[in-house]
Design a protein around this motif. Structure first.
Motif, short mmCIF file in Angstrom:
data_model
loop_
_atom_site.label_atom_id
_atom_site.label_comp_id
_atom_site.label_asym_id
_atom_site.label_seq_id
_atom_site.Cartn_x
_atom_site.Cartn_y
_atom_site.Cartn_z
N GLY A 271 0.81 -1.22 0.00
CA GLY A 271 0.00 0.00 0.00
C GLY A 271 0.84 1.27 0.00
O GLY A 271 0.40 2.31 0.48
N THR A 272 2.05 1.18 -0.56
CA THR A 272 2.94 2.36 -0.65
C THR A 272 2.36 3.41 -1.60
O THR A 272 1.82 3.07 -2.65
CB THR A 272 4.33 1.91 -1.14
OG1 THR A 272 4.95 1.18 -0.09
CG2 THR A 272 5.20 3.08 -1.57
N VAL A 273 2.51 4.68 -1.23
CA VAL A 273 2.12 5.77 -2.13
C VAL A 273 3.37 6.53 -2.55
O VAL A 273 4.20 6.88 -1.70
CB VAL A 273 1.21 6.80 -1.41
CG1 VAL A 273 0.69 7.82 -2.42
CG2 VAL A 273 0.09 6.13 -0.70
N VAL A 274 3.49 6.82 -3.83
CA VAL A 274 4.60 7.63 -4.31
C VAL A 274 4.01 8.90 -4.91
O VAL A 274 3.23 8.86 -5.86
CB VAL A 274 5.44 6.86 -5.37
CG1 VAL A 274 6.63 7.70 -5.81
CG2 VAL A 274 5.90 5.52 -4.82
N GLY A 275 4.38 10.04 -4.31
CA GLY A 275 3.77 11.31 -4.69
C GLY A 275 4.29 11.85 -6.02
O GLY A 275 5.31 11.38 -6.55
N ALA A 276 3.60 12.85 -6.53
CA ALA A 276 3.96 13.48 -7.80
C ALA A 276 5.40 13.98 -7.74
O ALA A 276 5.81 14.60 -6.76
CB ALA A 276 3.01 14.63 -8.10
N GLY A 277 6.16 13.72 -8.79
CA GLY A 277 7.52 14.23 -8.87
C GLY A 277 8.52 13.48 -8.01
O GLY A 277 9.71 13.79 -8.02
N ALA A 278 8.08 12.48 -7.26
CA ALA A 278 9.02 11.71 -6.44
C ALA A 278 9.75 10.71 -7.33
O ALA A 278 9.24 10.32 -8.38
CB ALA A 278 8.28 11.00 -5.32
N ARG A 279 10.96 10.30 -6.90
CA ARG A 279 11.73 9.34 -7.68
C ARG A 279 12.20 8.19 -6.80
O ARG A 279 12.74 8.42 -5.72
CB ARG A 279 12.94 10.03 -8.32
CG ARG A 279 12.56 10.84 -9.55
CD ARG A 279 13.78 11.53 -10.14
NE ARG A 279 14.17 12.67 -9.29
CZ ARG A 279 15.43 12.99 -9.03
NH1 ARG A 279 16.43 12.26 -9.50
NH2 ARG A 279 15.70 14.03 -8.26
N ILE A 280 12.02 6.98 -7.29
CA ILE A 280 12.44 5.79 -6.54
C ILE A 280 13.55 5.11 -7.35
O ILE A 280 13.35 4.76 -8.51
CB ILE A 280 11.27 4.78 -6.35
CG1 ILE A 280 10.00 5.49 -5.84
CG2 ILE A 280 11.69 3.63 -5.44
CD1 ILE A 280 10.03 5.98 -4.43
N GLY A 281 14.72 4.93 -6.72
CA GLY A 281 15.89 4.40 -7.43
C GLY A 281 15.81 2.90 -7.67
O GLY A 281 15.04 2.18 -7.03
N ALA A 282 16.67 2.45 -8.57
CA ALA A 282 16.71 1.02 -8.93
C ALA A 282 17.06 0.18 -7.71
O ALA A 282 17.90 0.56 -6.90
CB ALA A 282 17.75 0.80 -10.03
N GLY A 283 16.37 -0.91 -7.55
CA GLY A 283 16.69 -1.84 -6.46
C GLY A 283 16.10 -1.43 -5.12
O GLY A 283 16.24 -2.15 -4.13
N ALA A 284 15.50 -0.26 -5.06
CA ALA A 284 14.90 0.16 -3.78
C ALA A 284 13.68 -0.70 -3.48
O ALA A 284 12.97 -1.12 -4.40
CB ALA A 284 14.51 1.63 -3.83
N VAL A 285 13.44 -0.96 -2.18
CA VAL A 285 12.27 -1.73 -1.76
C VAL A 285 11.48 -0.84 -0.82
O VAL A 285 11.98 -0.43 0.23
CB VAL A 285 12.70 -3.02 -1.03
CG1 VAL A 285 11.47 -3.76 -0.51
CG2 VAL A 285 13.52 -3.90 -1.94
N VAL A 286 10.26 -0.49 -1.21
CA VAL A 286 9.46 0.42 -0.38
C VAL A 286 8.15 -0.27 -0.04
O VAL A 286 7.35 -0.59 -0.92
CB VAL A 286 9.19 1.76 -1.10
CG1 VAL A 286 8.54 2.75 -0.15
CG2 VAL A 286 10.47 2.34 -1.68
N GLN A 287 7.94 -0.50 1.25
CA GLN A 287 6.75 -1.24 1.69
C GLN A 287 5.90 -0.40 2.64
O GLN A 287 6.43 0.18 3.60
CB GLN A 287 7.18 -2.49 2.47
CG GLN A 287 8.01 -3.45 1.67
CD GLN A 287 8.50 -4.60 2.55
OE1 GLN A 287 8.46 -4.52 3.77
NE2 GLN A 287 8.95 -5.66 1.92
N GLY A 288 4.60 -0.38 2.42
CA GLY A 288 3.66 0.23 3.36
C GLY A 288 4.06 1.64 3.80
O GLY A 288 3.90 1.98 4.96
#
Ligand code: GDD
Ligand code: MG
Length: 360
Positions: A271-288
């Motif tokens: 249920g992760t939310v990524v906001g407008a203009g945000a950047r998530i790098g390669a290999g990153a793990v983002v949970q909840g």
């Protein structure tokens, strides 16, 4: 037509340190200010007119919610010069209601996310011919809430706000922060001074023999007092554990808002939310987690159950678990922050500055 009052003022309603200048009701939860979920859920339950009772300038809310037409209802704002307390705020907002003395008025605490059947509560209130009906839930530790014991028919026997002694802890059934008032009861609250609905109005009504009707419905219920519960609520909204028409997307493991960039190989879940203009790098793990607008999560970072403020950055390989990173803060690469760590807005944490160890 059903009318409602939404309480969004009082002390302690700013969420530090993540958004020092944003009132808590406006912190993005599943991609929109939290209040949008309450307004949308009320509209879906047939509410046509909401009076928002606030101690802030209406400028905070109006640009986002306007006159309510986008939600399919009419919304107006009343601003208290000084906080009037919950009861005073209800009384003050009551001036804008249009229904007669016998009409049913919903009242919502503005910091609750619930799956309550709102229309069902109104029906039950009318069927019981109650003066006030209260949604009640059972919780493990009721000390931070209003205790509301009822008899076998649901009649409220007492109201004890924030019990102080073990003797007062007579039930685990608490006030869930959603009521239906008979309009004339609202008009009987003293005007022009602070009144606590929990400490003054409810006990006073009980003493006077009024009919307070408790409806215990153990539905989804979350008090958003702490950052942890805001993060959890956001994840639950995204995953559809609690439905809200205001979630800007389909239910699922993640909600990526337009303009966000998620590198191939990054993993979003829980249920992760990524906001407008945000950047998530390669290999990153983002949970909840909640990643607000324009934040950057570096490659191979691991982020769990955390809130990353707008424009904040999290360096490569950094591990965050149960943390809050304030707006504009920067956490360098190779850090490890856990369990309640809070990084202040705009703070700069160098690379490899903190690790976490219970022993050495
Ligand atoms: N307009 C306005 N003016 N709103 C207020 C004021 C005020 O002076 N004071 C509080 N509020 C709003 C808050 O913004 C919140 O939405 C709601 O009224 C309840 O106030 P809180 O300060 O959050 O109270 P609480 O969380 O300690 O306890 C309340 O909620 C519990 C459930 O979460 C009580 O109603 C408890 O009985 C209940 O169990
Ligand atoms: Mg509260």
């Amino acid at each position: 037509m059903t009318e409602a009052i939404l309480l969004v003022g009082g002390q302690g309603t700013r969420l530090r340190p993540v958004t020092v200048n944003t009132p808590k009701p406006m912190v993005p939860t599943a991609g929109v200010p939290f209040l949008a979920h309450q307004i949308a859920r009320a509209a879906a339950a047939g509410v046509t007119h909401i009076v928002m009772a606030t101690c802030y300038l209406a400028e905070v809310f109006e640009p986002y919610f306007g006159d309510g037409s986008e939600f399919g209802l009419s919304l107006e704002y009343v601003v208290e010069d000084e906080p009037l307390g919950t009861g005073g705020a209800i009384r003050n907002a009551g001036r804008r209601l249009t229904g007669g003395p016998d009409s049913s008025v919903l009242v919502f605490n503005g910091d609750i996310l619930t799956g309550l059947d709102i229309a069902g509560l109104v029906e039950s209130h009318k069927a019981a011919d109650a003066d006030v009906s209260l949604h009640l839930v059972r919780v493990e530790d009721p000390r931070a809430f209003g205790l509301v014991p009822t008899d076998s028919e649901g009649r409220v026997l007492a109201f004890t706000e924030k019990p102080q002694t073990p003797e007062e802890l007579i039930t685990d059934q608490i006030n869930a922060g959603c009521y239906v008032f008979r309009r004339s009861v609202i008009d009987s609250i003293p005007a022009g001074r602070p009144v606590s609905v929990e400490r003054e109005t409810f006990p006073g009504l009980l003493a006077a023999g009024a009919k307070l009707h408790g409806v215990t419905e153990n539905t989804y219920w979350m008090d958003l007092g702490k950052p942890e519960s805001i993060i959890q609520a956001s994840a639950d909204l995204v995953r559809g554990v609690v439905p809200s028409p205001a979630v800007p997307g389909r239910r699922g493991e993640s909600l990526v808002l337009p303009g966000a960039e998620v590198a191939a190989g990054a993993k979003l879940s829980g249920g992760t939310v990524v906001g407008a203009g945000a950047r998530i790098g390669a290999g990153a793990v983002v949970q909840g987690s909640i990643v607000l607008d324009d934040a950057v999560i570096g490659p191979d970072a691991q982020v769990n159950a955390s809130l990353i403020g707008a424009r904040a950055s999290v360096g490569a390989r950094t591990v965050l678990d149960g943390t809050v990173v304030g707006d504009g803060a920067s956490v360098g690469a190779d850090n490890e922050l856990r369990a309640g760590a809070r990084v202040w807005c705009e703070a700069q944490l160098p690379a490899a500055a903190i690790r976490f160890s219970p022993d050495a």
